[in-house]
Design a protein around this motif. Structure first.
Motif, mmCIF file in Angstrom:
data_model
loop_
_atom_site.group_PDB
_atom_site.id
_atom_site.type_symbol
_atom_site.label_atom_id
_atom_site.label_comp_id
_atom_site.label_asym_id
_atom_site.label_seq_id
_atom_site.Cartn_x
_atom_site.Cartn_y
_atom_site.Cartn_z
ATOM 1 N N GLY A 75 3.286 4.627 -4.717
ATOM 2 C CA GLY A 75 3.894 4.291 -5.999
ATOM 3 C C GLY A 75 4.798 3.068 -5.957
ATOM 4 O O GLY A 75 5.564 2.833 -6.886
ATOM 5 N N ASP A 82 -8.265 -13.066 -4.415
ATOM 6 C CA ASP A 82 -7.405 -12.552 -3.345
ATOM 7 C C ASP A 82 -6.471 -13.639 -2.816
ATOM 8 O O ASP A 82 -5.486 -13.345 -2.139
ATOM 9 C CB ASP A 82 -8.271 -12.084 -2.155
ATOM 10 C CG ASP A 82 -8.414 -10.565 -2.090
ATOM 11 O OD1 ASP A 82 -7.517 -9.865 -2.584
ATOM 12 O OD2 ASP A 82 -9.423 -10.108 -1.521
ATOM 13 N N LEU A 134 -11.523 -6.114 2.935
ATOM 14 C CA LEU A 134 -11.290 -6.185 4.387
ATOM 15 C C LEU A 134 -10.770 -4.821 4.879
ATOM 16 O O LEU A 134 -10.199 -4.094 4.107
ATOM 17 C CB LEU A 134 -10.266 -7.274 4.691
ATOM 18 C CG LEU A 134 -10.607 -8.691 4.205
ATOM 19 C CD1 LEU A 134 -9.466 -9.630 4.535
ATOM 20 C CD2 LEU A 134 -11.921 -9.168 4.779
#
Ligand code: GUE
Length: 294
Positions: free
Chosen positions: A269, A119, A97
């Motif tokens: 991160g 998902d 998406l």
């Protein structure tokens, strides 16, 4: 202040999955197979899908990239979905998406076989999540729960403020944090664009989860001392002085907020790499559930 290191934690999780895949191979079992469908060529989408494919290689999964033109019709995309649903070798897949405007996103997500919906976006899986049944949790909220757990962040009885009510992050996050057990048992406030005096909520929050996509939105004067901050925002901000021409920026003014926080996720991160690791974990679960069925 302790950094919630999503990069390191995601590597740990991938290693755990890789070890399981190794064992599957030794046992002569089929390894998990994940596919990603990408429509068009959005730069950020390509980056995400690219790192997903690399991660699959790294841990011994099979992976397939289904790259479709921006001009594909809704009917054509639906027939591709049907093909993936019927593909006996495929354990799970995602449809990246956002989709182009001429395609009804909801219609596409509804067409995905819930058993392959790694998902966790299908209403059947969203419902199971809300009812505490075993299912695929949406990867980003799942990754955040995993980070809180692995760093032993206390959540019971804490006031968690979620900023943003999207179907893929804010809404499921608010459900997961309020569930019974750890990590959860939190008192949750779900704030959004129509919330008045949002600082009144954030200043009283023990845990803040921002999923807005507004760079440097959360400032130090909006939080209390000792707050836990989870930054889901990943926005590319143009910056000519960087080799790539942009920098990745979160929703949180990290330099200032980190001085007051007890735990905080960096961007990049932090939550991003965790999302990928949890997608892989969901795919492993999909494989196990399918092999148990047959
Ligand atoms: N069906 C679907 N499922 C998704 O899960 C989904 C999606 N569509 N569409 C797009 C968003 C975005 N997303 C990211 C995942 C990882 C990073 C990630 O690893 N980011 C790195 C930085 C990567 C970079 O350099 O851009 C980091 O935060 O350290 C970013 C973004 C998943 N999404």
């Amino acid at each position: 202040m302790q950094l919630l290191d999503g990069k390191k934690t995601s590597e740990d999780i991938k290693q755990e999955i890789a070890a399981e895949v190794q064992q599957m191979k030794i046992n002569g079992e089929k390894v998990p197979h994940l596919a990603a469908v990408i429509v068009g060529t959005n730069g950020a989408s390509l980056t995400y899908v690219g790192s997903k494919v690399r991660s699959c290689e790294q841990i011994g999964f099979e992976s397939t990239l289904v790259s479709l033109p921006e001009t594909i019709t809704e009917t054509e995309l639906l027939s591709k979905i049907k093909e993936l649903n019927e593909d006996g070798d495929l354990d799970g897949y995602i449809v990246q998406l956002p989709l182009p405007k001429h395609i009804d996103e909801q219609k596409i997500l509804m067409a995905i076989d819930p058993d392959k919906d790694v998902d966790g976006f299908h209403p059947a899986n969203f419902g199971k999540m809300a009812l505490d049944m075993e299912t695929f949790l949406p990867a980003t909220p799942y990754g955040i729960m995993e980070l809180l757990e692995r760093y032993k962040v206390e959540t019971a009885g804490k006031h968690t403020v979620v900023i943003g009510r999207s179907h893929i992050v804010g809404r499921p996050m608010s459900i997961l944090m309020s569930r019974k057990g750890y990590p959860g048992d939190s008192t949750v406030t779900l704030t959004h664009s129509r919330t008045k005096n949002i600082e009144e909520f954030t200043k009283n929050a023990d845990i803040i989860i921002t999923a807005l996509g507004v760079p440097n939105y959360l400032k130090a004067d909006m939080v209390k001392e000792g707050v836990v901050v989870i930054d889901v925002g990943i926005t590319r901000v143009e910056d000519a002085s960087h080799p790539k021409g942009y920098v990745i920026t979160g929703d949180v003014d990290f330099d200032e907020v980190s001085k007051k926080a007890s735990f905080i996720t960096p961007v990049p991160g932090g939550v991003g790499p965790m999302t990928i690791a949890m997608l892989l974990k969901n795919t492993l679960l999909a494989r196990k559930l399918r092999s148990a069925k047959n």
